[in-house]
Design an enzyme around this catalytic site. Structure first.
Site, PDB file in Angstrom:
ATOM      1  N   ASP A 139      20.548 -13.216 -33.773  1.00 45.64           N
ATOM      2  CA  ASP A 139      21.950 -12.883 -33.123  1.00 45.64           C
ATOM      3  C   ASP A 139      21.923 -13.728 -32.291  1.00 45.64           C
ATOM      4  OD1 ASP A 139      20.168 -12.034 -31.469  1.00 45.64           O
ATOM      5  OD2 ASP A 139      21.356  -9.958 -32.192  1.00 45.64           O
ATOM      6  N   ASP A 180      28.196 -10.775 -34.718  1.00 48.44           N
ATOM      7  CA  ASP A 180      27.313 -12.132 -34.044  1.00 48.44           C
ATOM      8  C   ASP A 180      26.115 -12.841 -34.815  1.00 48.44           C
ATOM      9  OD1 ASP A 180      25.839 -10.270 -32.883  1.00 48.44           O
ATOM     10  OD2 ASP A 180      25.370 -11.563 -31.169  1.00 48.44           O
TER      11      ASP A 180
END
Length: 177
Positions: A91, A134
Site C-alpha cells: 500500500d 491505495d
C-alpha cells in the site's frame, strides 16, 4: 449455434444460427432452412461487462477477483512444474493525506501513476492488480526467492525514490510491502 463470419468488405462479425429440416408428406427431409442473426453488438457488450467485472475502473489493472483467479492458476502451474511464485502486497504510505487534503481527483491521478510505475517493474506474464484504495497486489510467476526480493526492492525504490508530478505540484509517497 454461434459462428464468426465475414462480410464482403472483410469485416468480421458474430452471428447465431438455427438450422431446421423441412419434411415432405412422407416424413423425408426435403430441405433445410437456416436463420441467421447478427449478434456482434451483444458480443461486444459481453466483453465489456467481463472487463468491468475483472478490472479496476480507475487504473484499468486487474482487480482482486481476477488476481485471485490468476493466483489459483499460477499455484496449480507451480505445483505441476515444481517452480516458485511470489505474491507482493503493498500500500502507498502518505496517500490518504494527499487524497484528503487535495481531493480525490489528485488522489486518483496519483493512483494511476503508481499503477503505471508498478506495471513497469514486472514481466508480461506477471500480474499487477489494484485491490482497492491505495492497495496493490503483484503476482510474480515462475519466480525464485531472490528474484521476488529483487522485484519487491525495485517496487519500493520506484515508489519511494521517484516523486509524483501532477500539474505544477510534486508529491512524495512511500510504499509498504
Amino acid at each position: 449455434g454461434e459462428l464468426w463470419s465475414q462480410r464482403k468488405g472483410g469485416l468480421t462479425y458474430a452471428e447465431t444460427f438455427t438450422i431446421s429440416a423441412v419434411y415432405d408428406e412422407e416424413d423425408n427431409t426435403r430441405n433445410y432452412v437456416a436463420l441467421f442473426s447478427d449478434v456482434t453488438e451483444q458480443k461486444r457488450h459481453q466483453v465489456q461487462l467481463e472487463h468491468i467485472a475483472h478490472h479496476d475502473a480507475l487504473t484499468n489493472l486487474p482487480n482482486h477477483v481476477l488476481l485471485a483467479d490468476r493466483m489459483s492458476q499460477a499455484m496449480a502451474q507451480t505445483q505441476r512444474r515444481h517452480t516458485l511464485l511470489a505474491v507482493v502486497y503493498l500500500d502507498l504510505d502518505g496517500f490518504k493525506a494527499i487524497n484528503d487534503s487535495l481531493g480525490h481527483h489528485v488522489g486518483d491521478q496519483l493512483l494511476k501513476l503508481a499503477a503505471e510505475r508498478l506495471s513497469h517493474c514486472v514481466r508480461d506474464n506477471d500480474t499487477v492488480a489494484r485491490l482497492g484504495g491505495d492497495e496493490f497486489g503483484v503476482l510474480l510467476q515462475n519466480c525464485s526467492r531472490d528474484r521476488g526480493l529483487e522485484i519487491a526492492e525495485q517496487i519500493i525504490e520506484i515508489i519511494n525514490d521517484k516523486r509524483f508530478h501532477y500539474q505544477e505540484r510534486v508529491f512524495h509517497v512511500g510504499a509498504s510491502i
